[in-house]
Design a protein around this motif. Structure first.
Motif, short mmCIF file in Angstrom:
data_model
loop_
_atom_site.label_atom_id
_atom_site.label_comp_id
_atom_site.label_asym_id
_atom_site.label_seq_id
_atom_site.Cartn_x
_atom_site.Cartn_y
_atom_site.Cartn_z
N THR B 93 31.19 49.69 51.25
CA THR B 93 31.97 50.47 51.09
C THR B 93 33.45 49.08 51.88
N PRO B 94 34.92 49.80 51.83
CA PRO B 94 35.69 48.87 52.26
C PRO B 94 35.25 48.76 53.75
N ASP B 95 35.18 49.78 54.99
CA ASP B 95 34.83 49.34 56.20
C ASP B 95 33.46 48.18 56.02
N GLN B 97 33.12 46.08 53.23
CA GLN B 97 33.84 44.70 53.30
C GLN B 97 34.59 44.28 54.49
N ALA B 98 35.22 44.79 55.95
CA ALA B 98 35.51 44.49 56.44
C ALA B 98 34.51 44.14 57.75
N GLN B 101 33.91 40.90 55.87
CA GLN B 101 34.28 39.42 55.82
C GLN B 101 34.24 38.92 57.18
#
Lengths: 142, 116
Positions: B93-95, B97-98, B101
């Motif tokens: 999910t975006p979270d 990935q965040a 990263q």
């Protein structure tokens, strides 16, 4: 960085396979970029950046359309994106470093939705293409 | 990374055939090294509160013996994330990935920390 004939063919084929999903990918790439790189939100103080934001989705469609346009005119990306290049130089002035961040997120979206599509060679070609687009958009900055 | 950013091959002259994507993907030394690198990453995940300390020896090694420009750690980190996305699809999910990263940035920073 120069796009080889193989790169161009990989990029066109990739966008062909992505097809109509590209608009959705644009929105998701932005959503991921805002989550992973919060500093990018500073360019959108006028947007609702909450989950499912219609503004982000709308903007994602615009970004996707520009990428498709560039892919369709891959022999002359500078020509195809000339007006967008002017806009970014004169009005938007998004710091060049941010184009790489969006590029990374776009690749992540493609990977998450189409693992089979993103072979190492296609990944390389798409990465080069996204770099080229970023370069064109910042070309008139100074 | 070796395919997408071919200039990173400069550190792997001893790996033998890196002449094409097929050669790279099939190269046993590349696979073995990938395993080493990921195992090292998993150490970071086990020691999230002391990553700099955990990677200090590796950092010295990369500076003094291997002479690797830290920019390469960032390239590898970004590539790893794309591989994770391809493997986990929507679960990445975006979270997620965040967080990853951030992790790769912290690991890259730790690996560069002892450079002099």
């Amino acid at each position: 960085m120069v796009l080889s004939p193989a790169d161009k063919s990989n990029v066109k084929a990739a966008f062909g396979k992505i097809g109509g999903h590209v608009e959705e990918y644009g929105g998701e790439a932005l959503e991921r970029m805002f989550a992973a790189y919060p500093q990018t939100k500073t360019y959108f103080p006028h947007f609702d950046l909450g989950k499912g934001s219609a503004q982000v989705k709308g903007h994602g469609k615009k970004v996707a359309a520009a990428l498709v346009e560039a892919a369709n005119h891959i022999d002359d990306i500078a020509g195809a994106l000339s007006k967008l290049s002017d806009l970014h130089a004169q009005k938007l002035r998004v710091d060049p470093v941010n184009f790489k961040l969006l590029g990374q997120c776009f690749l992540v979206v493609v990977a998450a939705h189409n693992p089979a599509l993103l072979t190492p060679e296609v990944h390389a070609s798409l990465d080069k293409f996204l770099c080229a687009v970023g370069t064109v958009l910042t070309a008139k900055y100074r | 990374m070796l395919i997408v950013y071919p200039w990173t091959q400069r550190f792997f002259a001893s790996f033998g055939n890196l002449s094409s994507p097929t050669a790279i993907v099939g190269n046993p030394k590349v696979q073995a090294h990938g395993k080493k690198v990921l195992t090292s990453f998993s150490e970071a995940v086990k020691n999230l509160d002391s990553i700099k300390k955990c990677f200090a020896p590796l950092s010295k090694l990369h500076c003094e013996k291997l002479h690797v420009d830290p920019e390469n750690f960032r390239l590898l980190g970004d590539t790893l994330i794309i591989v994770l996305a391809a493997h986990f699809g929507k679960d990445f999910t975006p979270d997620c990935q965040a967080a990853w990263q951030k992790l790769v940035r912290v690991v890259a920073h730790a690996l560069a920390h002892e450079y002099h």
